[in-house]
Motif scaffolding. Structure first.
Motif, mmCIF file in Angstrom:
data_model
loop_
_atom_site.group_PDB
_atom_site.id
_atom_site.type_symbol
_atom_site.label_atom_id
_atom_site.label_comp_id
_atom_site.label_asym_id
_atom_site.label_seq_id
_atom_site.Cartn_x
_atom_site.Cartn_y
_atom_site.Cartn_z
ATOM 1 N N ASN A 94 -5.235 8.509 6.507
ATOM 2 C CA ASN A 94 -6.612 8.379 7.280
ATOM 3 C C ASN A 94 -7.400 7.589 6.694
ATOM 4 O O ASN A 94 -8.327 6.807 7.267
ATOM 5 C CB ASN A 94 -7.160 9.863 7.580
ATOM 6 C CG ASN A 94 -6.262 10.639 8.562
ATOM 7 O OD1 ASN A 94 -5.795 9.993 9.556
ATOM 8 N ND2 ASN A 94 -6.199 12.092 8.484
ATOM 9 N N GLN A 95 -7.784 7.589 5.353
ATOM 10 C CA GLN A 95 -8.604 6.924 4.699
ATOM 11 C C GLN A 95 -8.345 5.454 4.621
ATOM 12 O O GLN A 95 -9.179 4.573 5.147
ATOM 13 C CB GLN A 95 -8.670 7.255 3.284
ATOM 14 C CG GLN A 95 -9.816 6.373 2.468
ATOM 15 C CD GLN A 95 -9.663 6.938 0.956
ATOM 16 O OE1 GLN A 95 -9.022 7.758 0.674
ATOM 17 N NE2 GLN A 95 -10.658 6.480 0.195
ATOM 18 N N PHE A 96 -7.087 4.955 4.693
ATOM 19 C CA PHE A 96 -6.742 3.589 4.885
ATOM 20 C C PHE A 96 -6.905 3.164 6.188
ATOM 21 O O PHE A 96 -7.553 2.027 6.631
ATOM 22 C CB PHE A 96 -4.966 3.451 4.495
ATOM 23 C CG PHE A 96 -4.694 2.140 4.716
ATOM 24 C CD1 PHE A 96 -4.891 1.028 3.945
ATOM 25 C CD2 PHE A 96 -3.729 1.898 5.859
ATOM 26 C CE1 PHE A 96 -4.398 -0.226 4.240
ATOM 27 C CE2 PHE A 96 -3.355 0.521 6.074
ATOM 28 C CZ PHE A 96 -3.479 -0.676 5.203
ATOM 29 N N HIS A 143 0.853 -1.091 0.158
ATOM 30 C CA HIS A 143 0.151 -0.186 -0.093
ATOM 31 C C HIS A 143 0.837 1.152 0.087
ATOM 32 O O HIS A 143 1.770 1.507 0.895
ATOM 33 C CB HIS A 143 -0.930 0.165 1.166
ATOM 34 C CG HIS A 143 -1.742 -0.782 1.216
ATOM 35 N ND1 HIS A 143 -2.965 -1.026 0.708
ATOM 36 C CD2 HIS A 143 -1.878 -2.200 1.972
ATOM 37 C CE1 HIS A 143 -3.655 -2.220 0.793
ATOM 38 N NE2 HIS A 143 -3.301 -2.829 1.817
ATOM 39 N N GLU A 184 -4.620 10.178 2.782
ATOM 40 C CA GLU A 184 -4.622 8.780 2.363
ATOM 41 C C GLU A 184 -4.428 7.831 3.454
ATOM 42 O O GLU A 184 -5.101 6.835 3.444
ATOM 43 C CB GLU A 184 -3.640 8.442 1.183
ATOM 44 C CG GLU A 184 -3.959 9.147 -0.177
ATOM 45 C CD GLU A 184 -2.781 8.646 -1.248
ATOM 46 O OE1 GLU A 184 -2.337 7.889 -1.171
ATOM 47 O OE2 GLU A 184 -2.619 9.628 -1.987
ATOM 48 N N ASN A 232 -9.000 4.368 8.405
ATOM 49 C CA ASN A 232 -10.444 4.143 8.544
ATOM 50 C C ASN A 232 -11.272 2.840 7.930
ATOM 51 O O ASN A 232 -11.975 2.533 8.243
ATOM 52 C CB ASN A 232 -11.224 5.481 8.196
ATOM 53 C CG ASN A 232 -10.868 6.516 8.973
ATOM 54 O OD1 ASN A 232 -10.730 6.398 10.272
ATOM 55 N ND2 ASN A 232 -10.945 7.731 8.536
ATOM 56 N N SER A 233 -10.617 2.337 6.893
ATOM 57 C CA SER A 233 -10.960 1.218 6.402
ATOM 58 C C SER A 233 -10.597 -0.146 7.021
ATOM 59 O O SER A 233 -11.293 -0.988 6.669
ATOM 60 C CB SER A 233 -10.423 1.113 4.894
ATOM 61 O OG SER A 233 -8.982 0.715 4.831
ATOM 62 N N LEU A 234 -9.909 0.038 7.755
ATOM 63 C CA LEU A 234 -9.516 -1.272 8.681
ATOM 64 C C LEU A 234 -10.557 -1.549 9.632
ATOM 65 O O LEU A 234 -11.188 -0.953 10.056
ATOM 66 C CB LEU A 234 -8.116 -1.235 9.416
ATOM 67 C CG LEU A 234 -7.021 -0.728 8.194
ATOM 68 C CD1 LEU A 234 -5.569 -0.648 9.363
ATOM 69 C CD2 LEU A 234 -6.748 -1.856 7.551
#
Length: 81
Positions: A75-77, A66, A73, A79-81
């Motif tokens: 933060n987005q990653f 990644h 990016e 938050n997706s976990l």
């Protein structure tokens, strides 16, 4: 029984145990058994640690990574976990 009382009682009992080698051996065996059940499940062995490192390096060689270029990016990653 309070923690202070338990500590005092443990000290009294240990003062008896340390005078007898067979009691010391039994106490040590039991203490090891007792603390083994308290092992931290988040810890891993040295072998497991290096296996994870090897796996990560192999993934990087294969390009399975990644790339995160900005804070947004990241933060987005996360938050997706």
């Amino acid at each position: 029984m309070t923690a202070v009382e338990m500590n005092a009682e443990l000290s009294r009992q240990l003062s008896i145990i340390v005078k007898d080698e067979s009691l010391m051996a039994k106490m040590l065996k039991y203490a090891k058994k007792l603390t083994a059940s308290k092992a931290d499940p988040t810890q891993m062995t040295k072998e497991e640690f290096f296996a994870k490192i090897d796996e990560s390096l192999e993934q990087a060689r294969q390009g399975r990574v990644h790339r995160i270029e900005s804070k947004a990016e990241l933060n987005q990653f996360l938050n997706s976990l």
